[in-house]
Enzyme design. Structure first.
Site, PDB file in Angstrom:
ATOM      1  N   ARG A 283     122.252  42.496  45.637  1.00 42.91           N
ATOM      2  CA  ARG A 283     122.732  41.732  44.485  1.00 42.91           C
ATOM      3  C   ARG A 283     124.026  41.025  44.861  1.00 42.91           C
ATOM      4  O   ARG A 283     125.028  41.670  45.180  1.00 42.91           O
ATOM      5  CB  ARG A 283     122.941  42.658  43.283  1.00 42.91           C
ATOM      6  CG  ARG A 283     123.335  41.903  42.032  1.00 42.91           C
ATOM      7  CD  ARG A 283     123.157  42.738  40.787  1.00 42.91           C
ATOM      8  NE  ARG A 283     124.044  43.889  40.746  1.00 42.91           N
ATOM      9  CZ  ARG A 283     124.007  44.804  39.785  1.00 42.91           C
ATOM     10  NH1 ARG A 283     123.123  44.726  38.819  1.00 42.91           N
ATOM     11  NH2 ARG A 283     124.850  45.812  39.795  1.00 42.91           N
TER      12      ARG A 283
ATOM     13  N   SER B 195     113.712  43.480  34.297  1.00 44.47           N
ATOM     14  CA  SER B 195     114.525  44.285  33.383  1.00 44.47           C
ATOM     15  C   SER B 195     113.890  44.275  31.995  1.00 44.47           C
ATOM     16  O   SER B 195     113.451  43.223  31.517  1.00 44.47           O
ATOM     17  CB  SER B 195     115.947  43.734  33.289  1.00 44.47           C
ATOM     18  OG  SER B 195     116.591  43.785  34.546  1.00 44.47           O
TER      19      SER B 195
ATOM     20  N   LYS C  45     128.080  45.997  34.847  1.00 48.26           N
ATOM     21  CA  LYS C  45     127.706  44.831  34.046  1.00 48.26           C
ATOM     22  C   LYS C  45     128.361  44.978  32.680  1.00 48.26           C
ATOM     23  O   LYS C  45     128.002  45.850  31.905  1.00 48.26           O
ATOM     24  CB  LYS C  45     126.185  44.716  33.902  1.00 48.26           C
ATOM     25  CG  LYS C  45     125.469  44.401  35.194  1.00 48.26           C
ATOM     26  CD  LYS C  45     123.986  44.175  34.977  1.00 48.26           C
ATOM     27  CE  LYS C  45     123.738  42.850  34.281  1.00 48.26           C
ATOM     28  NZ  LYS C  45     122.291  42.538  34.173  1.00 48.26           N
TER      29      LYS C  45
END
Length: 211
Positions: free
Chosen positions: A43, A112, A141
């Site tokens: 990521r 997700s 996040k």
């Protein structure tokens, strides 16, 4: 290519915050896999595409050498160019059906899902596994609010593909997810934020087997 539940039991997700440079990041990835992570997601939210591609190629080569599944976050283009095993998309990223069309039938598609309806849509779009969360409060996040245990259970009950919990999962709280129908957990700081990523992964894998 598809991914099985056993491989997904421990899913490591990288975060640059825990590595001082690229060399350190790759040492962490190797340690996580040696500790038992069957899947690793690369990521990079703030990297230029050309640099991301070069890093992704190195990442894919490392995962292939170690026998781990390589997943790229968000970018189907980078995943395809780097030869990764698959891609993971969020609800605000590329639509899952479009991602599947671009990837073709053989690559892994992770999506997700934060509700039963999102889970069903992802399944119908061709997802191979789901990431469900945030399971706990997380600093990775800022916009990922924790969802209820009932919601996680509804997601796992709605689909016949593996579901992994993500968001704030660590050795202290992982067993709170027991009995929810999860195949495994996706972990960021619980592996990469620990001094010994290999030992952290090994401990989490043993705990994940009890879910």
């Amino acid at each position: 290519m598809r991914v099985d539940r056993e491989t997904l039991r421990l899913y490591a997700v990288t975060d640059r915050a825990w590595a001082r440079d690229e060399a350190a990041l790759f040492r962490q990835i190797e340690a996580a896999v040696r500790g038992g992570a069957g899947v690793v997601q690369l990521r990079e939210k703030d990297m230029e595409p050309a640099a991301f591609l070069e890093e992704a190629k190195r990442f894919v080569a490392l995962c292939r050498r170690l026998g781990a599944v390589s997943i790229i976050n968000d970018s189907v283009e980078i995943a395809l160019e780097a030869g990764a095993d698959g891609v993971h998309v969020g609800q605000s990223d590329l639509e899952a059906g479009r991602a599947r069309a671009l990837l073709g039938p053989e690559k892994i598609l992770g999506v997700s899902a934060h509700s039963r309806s999102e889970a069903r849509r992802a399944l119908e779009a061709g997802a191979d596994y789901l990431g469900c969360g945030a399971a706990f409060a997380t600093g990775t996040k800022n916009d990922a609010a924790p969802i209820s245990r009932e919601t996680i259970r509804a997601v796992t009950a709605a689909v016949d593909i593996p579901v992994v919990a993500i968001g704030g999962v660590n050795r202290e709280n992982i067993l709170e997810l027991k009995g929810l129908g999860l195949s495994g957990v996706a972990v960021v700081s619980g592996i990469f934020g620990r001094p010994d990523a290999e030992a952290a992964a090994r401990e989490l894998l043993e705990l994940a087997k009890r879910l």
